[in-house]
Enzyme design. Structure first.
Site, PDB file in Angstrom:
ATOM      1  N   HIS A  66       0.833  -1.209   0.000  1.00 42.19           N
ATOM      2  CA  HIS A  66       0.000   0.000   0.000  1.00 42.19           C
ATOM      3  C   HIS A  66       0.862   1.250   0.000  1.00 42.19           C
ATOM      4  O   HIS A  66       1.925   1.299   0.635  1.00 42.19           O
ATOM      5  CB  HIS A  66      -0.947   0.009   1.204  1.00 42.19           C
ATOM      6  CG  HIS A  66      -0.271  -0.040   2.546  1.00 42.19           C
ATOM      7  ND1 HIS A  66       0.094   1.099   3.232  1.00 42.19           N
ATOM      8  CD2 HIS A  66       0.094  -1.077   3.332  1.00 42.19           C
ATOM      9  CE1 HIS A  66       0.643   0.758   4.387  1.00 42.19           C
ATOM     10  NE2 HIS A  66       0.663  -0.554   4.464  1.00 42.19           N
ATOM     11  N   ASP A  68      -0.598   4.288   0.804  1.00 45.61           N
ATOM     12  CA  ASP A  68      -1.141   5.220   1.788  1.00 45.61           C
ATOM     13  C   ASP A  68      -0.465   5.049   3.139  1.00 45.61           C
ATOM     14  O   ASP A  68       0.032   3.972   3.476  1.00 45.61           O
ATOM     15  CB  ASP A  68      -2.656   5.067   1.920  1.00 45.61           C
ATOM     16  CG  ASP A  68      -3.098   3.676   2.346  1.00 45.61           C
ATOM     17  OD1 ASP A  68      -2.491   2.688   1.869  1.00 45.61           O
ATOM     18  OD2 ASP A  68      -4.036   3.559   3.154  1.00 45.61           O
ATOM     19  N   ASP A  99       6.477   1.695   6.999  1.00 44.44           N
ATOM     20  CA  ASP A  99       5.153   1.129   6.707  1.00 44.44           C
ATOM     21  C   ASP A  99       4.492   1.892   5.566  1.00 44.44           C
ATOM     22  O   ASP A  99       3.668   2.770   5.808  1.00 44.44           O
ATOM     23  CB  ASP A  99       4.290   1.205   7.970  1.00 44.44           C
ATOM     24  CG  ASP A  99       2.993   0.450   7.858  1.00 44.44           C
ATOM     25  OD1 ASP A  99       2.833  -0.324   6.896  1.00 44.44           O
ATOM     26  OD2 ASP A  99       2.116   0.631   8.733  1.00 44.44           O
ATOM     27  N   GLU A 133      -5.155   0.799   2.480  1.00 48.84           N
ATOM     28  CA  GLU A 133      -4.889  -0.233   3.489  1.00 48.84           C
ATOM     29  C   GLU A 133      -4.978   0.332   4.891  1.00 48.84           C
ATOM     30  O   GLU A 133      -5.466  -0.326   5.804  1.00 48.84           O
ATOM     31  CB  GLU A 133      -3.500  -0.843   3.260  1.00 48.84           C
ATOM     32  CG  GLU A 133      -3.277  -2.170   3.988  1.00 48.84           C
ATOM     33  CD  GLU A 133      -2.761  -2.016   5.409  1.00 48.84           C
ATOM     34  OE1 GLU A 133      -2.752  -3.019   6.146  1.00 48.84           O
ATOM     35  OE2 GLU A 133      -2.360  -0.901   5.802  1.00 48.84           O
ATOM     36  N   GLU A 134      -4.518   1.568   5.060  1.00 51.13           N
ATOM     37  CA  GLU A 134      -4.528   2.183   6.384  1.00 51.13           C
ATOM     38  C   GLU A 134      -5.890   2.770   6.740  1.00 51.13           C
ATOM     39  O   GLU A 134      -6.090   3.205   7.877  1.00 51.13           O
ATOM     40  CB  GLU A 134      -3.464   3.286   6.467  1.00 51.13           C
ATOM     41  CG  GLU A 134      -2.033   2.812   6.260  1.00 51.13           C
ATOM     42  CD  GLU A 134      -1.496   1.966   7.404  1.00 51.13           C
ATOM     43  OE1 GLU A 134      -2.288   1.575   8.278  1.00 51.13           O
ATOM     44  OE2 GLU A 134      -0.288   1.691   7.410  1.00 51.13           O
ATOM     45  N   GLU A 162       4.510  -5.818   4.416  1.00 49.02           N
ATOM     46  CA  GLU A 162       4.306  -5.251   5.749  1.00 49.02           C
ATOM     47  C   GLU A 162       5.587  -5.327   6.577  1.00 49.02           C
ATOM     48  O   GLU A 162       6.376  -6.267   6.429  1.00 49.02           O
ATOM     49  CB  GLU A 162       3.185  -5.996   6.481  1.00 49.02           C
ATOM     50  CG  GLU A 162       1.796  -5.748   5.925  1.00 49.02           C
ATOM     51  CD  GLU A 162       1.313  -4.316   6.144  1.00 49.02           C
ATOM     52  OE1 GLU A 162       1.856  -3.620   7.029  1.00 49.02           O
ATOM     53  OE2 GLU A 162       0.396  -3.896   5.414  1.00 49.02           O
ATOM     54  N   HIS A 348       3.560   3.900  12.556  1.00 49.93           N
ATOM     55  CA  HIS A 348       2.433   4.700  13.043  1.00 49.93           C
ATOM     56  C   HIS A 348       2.846   5.683  14.138  1.00 49.93           C
ATOM     57  O   HIS A 348       1.978   6.389  14.677  1.00 49.93           O
ATOM     58  CB  HIS A 348       1.281   3.818  13.542  1.00 49.93           C
ATOM     59  CG  HIS A 348       0.615   3.026  12.466  1.00 49.93           C
ATOM     60  ND1 HIS A 348      -0.689   2.593  12.568  1.00 49.93           N
ATOM     61  CD2 HIS A 348       1.056   2.577  11.264  1.00 49.93           C
ATOM     62  CE1 HIS A 348      -1.010   1.908  11.472  1.00 49.93           C
ATOM     63  NE2 HIS A 348       0.040   1.885  10.669  1.00 49.93           N
TER      64      HIS A 348
END
Length: 376
Positions: A66, A68, A99, A133-134, A162, A348
């Protein structure tokens, strides 16, 4: 500069807070088209996705990921602008560094190197990339999977980029994930004056014994590959805000993370049985964000493990811990799905980063896996 690091920095510089792609996919597609990939873009409700494939025969090795990223949080807490890639103390800082923009860059450069070495490789190489995805994950990977499934296309091997590594790059491969199911429970009582409880029915008191039983229930013991299923409450609220009013309802939000020992129907029945045993009047709405999936050790995990050992001299652990990933969707059309990427310690978080020395390692590991599975 190492080409994988350069591309990682270019991707970090794209403002791609979910579900915005911010130009990441254009960067990737331009390079993939230059080496013979056929690109199919799929846009859905503001989400950008693409499916890229080089080759027409099987087996298909797919790299999935992903573009995003999660929101930055307070910009004042970052040492540097999260969308200005910055190297400090041997790490590359920026939102999405771990990520999963380093993995995306590793996919592209690994494939470029492999195609240059082996232009007539076996089978097909594919990429499945989303910008959802997020977020809610309703218009991303699942849409590509739906498209492929409708055409009767299946994937033989899939690596999701991931960030799986725990302490050092290469120490963990995820070969499965638990399922996730949430519930919104509203227990009904009778509102009234707190000084006259006999004229009311307090739902907070009514839910307490059932809540205690749900919290202490052993749902299963897990198995050789999954930890035991867990039930956790995440929010409880009730009341009018006044101290002298018995509320009419209380709301409980909860979540299951469940293994392959369980089914959705089985878990739902056990919850309803507990609530009914306590004679509650209630409404309960369920939402399922992912079924558990598991890939037994096989050709893909063996090839990826061998590539990791060759690059890092570390033998990775196969693990199913952690949250959900888009692997749960891909598993519908692919029997062998694993996840592998950089260290996940800062994902994150404020000041997300990836070790500079790990960035080329990722590309080399993906390249080594290509060699082992599709090399001529």
């Amino acid at each position: 500069m190492n080409p994988t690091q350069l591309l990682t920095e270019q991707l970090i510089a794209c403002h791609s807070v979910t579900p915005v792609d911010g130009g990441c996919q254009d960067l990737m597609i331009e390079r993939l088209e230059a080496i013979g990939f056929v690109i199919e873009r799929l846009h859905s409700n503001g989400v950008d996705n693409f499916w890229a494939r080089r080759g027409t025969e099987g087996p298909i090795l797919c790299f999935a990921g992903h573009t995003d990223v999660v929101p930055t949080g307070p910009l004042t807490d970052w040492h540097t602008d999260p969308f200005v890639p910055t190297i400090r103390d041997g790490h590359l800082f920026g939102r999405g560094a771990a990520d999963m923009k380093a993995s995306l860059a590793g996919f592209v450069t690994a494939i470029e190197k492999f195609v240059a070495e082996c232009p007539n490789h076996k089978g097909s190489i594919a990429l499945l990339i989303t910008s959802d995805e997020e977020g809610v994950a309703t218009d991303g990977t699942v849409k590509i999977v739906d498209m492929l499934e409708a055409r009767g296309e299946r994937i033989d091997y899939c690596i999701v980029g991931e960030p799986t590594s725990s302490k050092v790059c290469g120490d963990t491969i995820k070969n499965g994930r638990r399922g996730s199911m949430s519930g919104q429970l509203i227990v009904k009582g009778v509102q009234g004056h707190i000084a006259y409880p006999h004229l009311a029915k307090n739902p907070i008191h009514l839910i307490a014994p059932a809540l205690a039983e749900l919290a202490t229930t052993e749902w299963d013991k897990g198995n050789d590959y999954f930890p035991p299923t867990s039930w956790q409450s995440s929010n409880i609220k009730g009341g009018t805000g006044a101290t002298n009013v018995i509320p009419g309802t209380v709301e409980l939000l909860f979540n299951f993370r469940f293994s392959t020992e369980q089914t959705v129907a089985g878990l739902q029945k056990r919850v309803h049985d507990i609530l009914d045993k306590h004679e509650l009047t209630y409404d309960l709405e369920w939402s399922i964000s992912g079924q558990p999936f598991f890939t037994a050790p096989g050709e893909l995990s063996e090839a990826l493990t061998a590539a990791i050992v060759a690059e890092t001299q570390i033998t990775p652990e196969l693990s199913t811990t952690g949250g959900t990933s888009d692997g749960r969707f891909i598993a519908r059309i692919c029997k062998q799905v694993v996840e592998f990427g950089p260290i996940n310690a800062t994902i994150h978080k404020i000041n997300e980063c990836v070790a500079v020395e790990d960035i080329p390692k990722l590309s080399n590991i993906y390249h080594g896996t290509l060699q082992r599975l599709l090399g001529a």
